[in-house]
Design an enzyme around this catalytic site. Structure first.
Site, PDB file in Angstrom:
ATOM      1  N   GLU A 135       0.839  -1.204   0.000  1.00 60.41           N
ATOM      2  CA  GLU A 135       0.000   0.000   0.000  1.00 60.41           C
ATOM      3  C   GLU A 135       0.877   1.258   0.000  1.00 60.41           C
ATOM      4  OE1 GLU A 135      -3.097   0.155  -0.544  1.00 60.41           O
ATOM      5  OE2 GLU A 135      -3.716  -1.912  -0.251  1.00 60.41           O
ATOM      6  N   TYR A 152       1.392   6.831  -7.102  1.00 59.76           N
ATOM      7  CA  TYR A 152       0.588   7.981  -7.538  1.00 59.76           C
ATOM      8  C   TYR A 152       1.431   9.251  -7.557  1.00 59.76           C
ATOM      9  CZ  TYR A 152      -2.922   4.490  -6.471  1.00 59.76           C
ATOM     10  OH  TYR A 152      -3.641   3.323  -6.441  1.00 59.76           O
TER      11      TYR A 152
END
Length: 316
Positions: free
Chosen positions: A95, A102
């Protein structure tokens, strides 16, 4: 309190080791995919289209940061087995990779000023903050089962309004590298959602019938609250690009999949795979590229050997 050594020969739950092997086999890094190669496509987009893509990527960055910093910590506190804690540690790291991914996308395609603006937006947008606040309330104060539901809903539903846009462009042969990274994230989330749904069901099956009914009522009420905000967010961000209804259908489709991961029936009858925009389904299905022909890693990092988990993967 006695500290226990993890014994990998001891089988407490067969799925733990299976998921560990699958999750580690499909390890990847954002630096393997040259997002800057999408600059030609990026420059051809209108300012409005660029803004939509930036908000999609920025929104994912906020939610994945929450998941890596709070969600997995809350899940690990109530792990049923030691190997489950190890699996969740892998999820935590991935994660963090997703959240960094991003940032890599934004840096590769935008100026410093553009990036600052999008981070300011996602840290202040009321709809984005509503999602993060509602999920984090249960990460901080919820029961173990509520934490699992919040996590499955976050990764399996709330990400998907923002996943839609990169896949939509990929289905039109645009922004291929950006979309490859998104597809790698989705592949991970498929494993995470399936595994956590299975762990949730173990807890749920230990409840009495009355407790199950009460919990199910809470869960669907929570789902509706999240979706009301999600659909309002979709209208605010994606109206100009004319894809609001398509994105809502995609979100509903993934809501059905998330509920099925937890052992429930589908909730939306009008959101099967056939109802999802075919361009997006094409974007998902386009074969992954491989950018490193010498080491055999890149956007296609072990994609063939580590496919998405299916419902039948539960059955031993």
């Amino acid at each position: 309190m006695l500290n226990k050594t993890m014994n990998w020969q001891l089988i407490e739950d067969e799925l733990d080791e299976y998921v560990w092997d699958k999750a580690t086999a499909q390890f990847w890094l954002d630096t393997r995919v040259p997002v800057s190669n999408d600059l030609l496509d990026w420059r051809k987009l209108s300012d409005m289209e660029k803004e939509v893509v930036k908000k999609a990527v920025g929104g994912l960055a906020l939610l994945d940061t929450l998941q890596s910093e709070e969600g997995l910590y809350a899940l690990k506190k109530n792990a049923r087995t030691l190997k489950e804690r190890a699996v969740l540690s892998n999820f935590t790291f991935m994660e963090s990779i997703h959240a960094k991914t991003y940032g890599t996308i934004l840096i590769s395609l935008n100026t410093f000023k553009d990036i600052e603006e999008i981070y300011t937006w996602m840290n202040n947008d009321r709809r984005m903050q509503f999602k993060a606040k509602k999920i984090n309330e249960f990460y901080q104060n919820g029961t173990p089962m509520q934490v699992k539901v919040a996590s499955v809903f976050l990764e399996g539903i709330l990400y998907y309004s923002n996943f839609f846009i990169p896949l939509w462009y990929r289905g039109q042969n645009k922004l291929a590298n950006l979309a490859e990274l998104i597809k790698l994230v989705i592949r991970d989330e498929s494993v995470h959602g399936t595994y956590l749904g299975y762990k949730f069901r173990q807890d749920f099956n230990e409840l009495s019938i009355t407790e199950q009914e009460n919990f199910t009522n809470w869960m669907y009420s929570f789902l509706e609250e999240l979706l009301d905000n999600e659909f309002a967010y979709t209208e605010e961000v994606y109206s100009e690009i004319g894809l609001v209804e398509d994105i809502k259908t995609f979100v509903k489709y993934n809501a059905n999949k998330s509920l099925q991961n937890m052992g429930f029936d589908i909730y939306f009858k009008d959101a099967s795979a056939n109802d999802v925009n075919p361009i997006v389904m094409n974007g998902i299905s386009i074969e992954t590229a491989n950018h490193d022909f010498f080491s055999q890693v890149g956007a296609g990092y072990l994609m063939g050997e580590a496919e998405e988990m299916l419902n039948d993967d539960y059955i031993f």
